[in-house]
Write an enzyme that holds these catalytic residues in place. Sequence first.
Site, PDB file in Angstrom:
ATOM      1  N   GLY A 216       0.816  -1.220   0.000  1.00 47.13           N
ATOM      2  CA  GLY A 216       0.000   0.000   0.000  1.00 47.13           C
ATOM      3  C   GLY A 216       0.843   1.260   0.000  1.00 47.13           C
ATOM      4  O   GLY A 216       0.603   2.198  -0.768  1.00 47.13           O
ATOM      5  N   ASP A 217       1.858   1.280   0.855  1.00 54.84           N
ATOM      6  CA  ASP A 217       2.763   2.439   0.905  1.00 54.84           C
ATOM      7  C   ASP A 217       3.502   2.614  -0.425  1.00 54.84           C
ATOM      8  O   ASP A 217       3.658   3.732  -0.917  1.00 54.84           O
ATOM      9  CB  ASP A 217       3.784   2.246   2.020  1.00 54.84           C
ATOM     10  CG  ASP A 217       3.162   2.318   3.395  1.00 54.84           C
ATOM     11  OD1 ASP A 217       2.790   3.423   3.812  1.00 54.84           O
ATOM     12  OD2 ASP A 217       3.052   1.271   4.045  1.00 54.84           O
ATOM     13  N   SER A 218       3.968   1.486  -0.984  1.00 54.79           N
ATOM     14  CA  SER A 218       4.724   1.571  -2.232  1.00 54.79           C
ATOM     15  C   SER A 218       3.851   2.067  -3.374  1.00 54.79           C
ATOM     16  O   SER A 218       4.287   2.879  -4.199  1.00 54.79           O
ATOM     17  CB  SER A 218       5.328   0.205  -2.577  1.00 54.79           C
ATOM     18  OG  SER A 218       6.231  -0.202  -1.572  1.00 54.79           O
TER      19      SER A 218
ATOM     20  N   GLY B 202       3.456   5.757  -2.995  1.00 55.33           N
ATOM     21  CA  GLY B 202       4.655   6.452  -3.450  1.00 55.33           C
ATOM     22  C   GLY B 202       4.727   6.531  -4.960  1.00 55.33           C
ATOM     23  O   GLY B 202       5.077   7.571  -5.531  1.00 55.33           O
TER      24      GLY B 202
END
Length: 402
Positions: A173-175, A178
């Site tokens: 999710g974070d990637s 980003g």
Amino acid sequence: MSTRTGTGPLAGIKVIELGAFIAGPFCGQILADLGADVVKVEPPSGGDAMRQWGAVQRDGKSLWWPVIARNKQSVTLDLRTAEGQEIVRKLAREADVLIENFRPGTLEKWNLSPEALQADNERLIVGRVSGFGQTGPYRNRAGFGAIAEAMAGLRNLAGYPDQPPPRVGVSIGDSLAGMFTVIGILAALEARHGSGRGQTVDVGITDSILGVLESVVSEYSATGAIRRRTGSTLPGIAPSNLYPTADGSWILIAGNGDGIFRRLVTAMGRPELGEDPRYATHRERGIRQRELDDLIASWTRTRTIADLLDLMEEHGVPAGPVSDAADVAGNPHFRERGTVVDIETEDYGTLAMQGVVPRLSETPGSIRWVGPPLGAHTDRILAERLGLDEQALADLRARGVI
């Protein structure tokens, strides 16, 4: 440590990276890999939490930090102080992009809102990453990637139907957030060519997960169908699954096209199955998915993974092993393409890591150095860009600002 400027497609683009953890810094990593001049601002005491993160470390040092902070310059600033905030404002006056991933309202509390920064530099693009975005009823909630993955529907699709939904294994999710922020920043840079003005890029981690959920929402909207966890299979698409091998490995075979299926059963020594009405078409194979998987598994169990991969390549059937980190690090294809590279470092010696993605033919990105020591570039950046002399820097350090 070398800090030569980048030569990639974003060479000359000045980026200020605020925030910590994964989503914002991964955005900064991609921009830095592509040649942008990224100045990472960290708190003087401890720096970014990523300096300590990672289940596996070496000599007490994070092995994640060298990757996510590569090609960046580290400047320490206490953003809770008025002096630290003023330094960021001055740096932003000459910057092209500022990235942040604090909880919404934090920049505003520090008098660093996009509006305030853009009043001094109308060309500035501000990339904002948060759990739920800058608007909406959930905007003020704390939101790590794992929470967003669950709330946006990704966890519901991962794993097996009779087990709790697991995490993917990386901070997907974070990637994704980003990456979407990078896309927004690049689009804003292109728009700036015409308008001369920057803008704000607002990305929620939940937005990013929803952005890759294919037709999940539309399926429900049109038919009421809710896609569920199905383990290693894709319902109605057969054969496409993991199959056991004689030497205890697993091979993934995707033979779901009609022509590919005929090549697969020929490799199995069962060419008649390609003309069998029960399996000859995509629809019929989907109906008999389980029995077809059992039939293929009974064959793969008699062969080693190496034999199977050779057979699949010989017959033009998409297939691959389930690789671990050792397999990936030694894979000759990844090595030849530069997808996995060896980087010489001061702290770790030769360190393997993933290369730069995407690959550009004329202006490729590069890994120029790994994640730097905390504050390694503070004095030089503040002297070059703000004209601070040694005494001014010493005074700021004495007061804990840098």
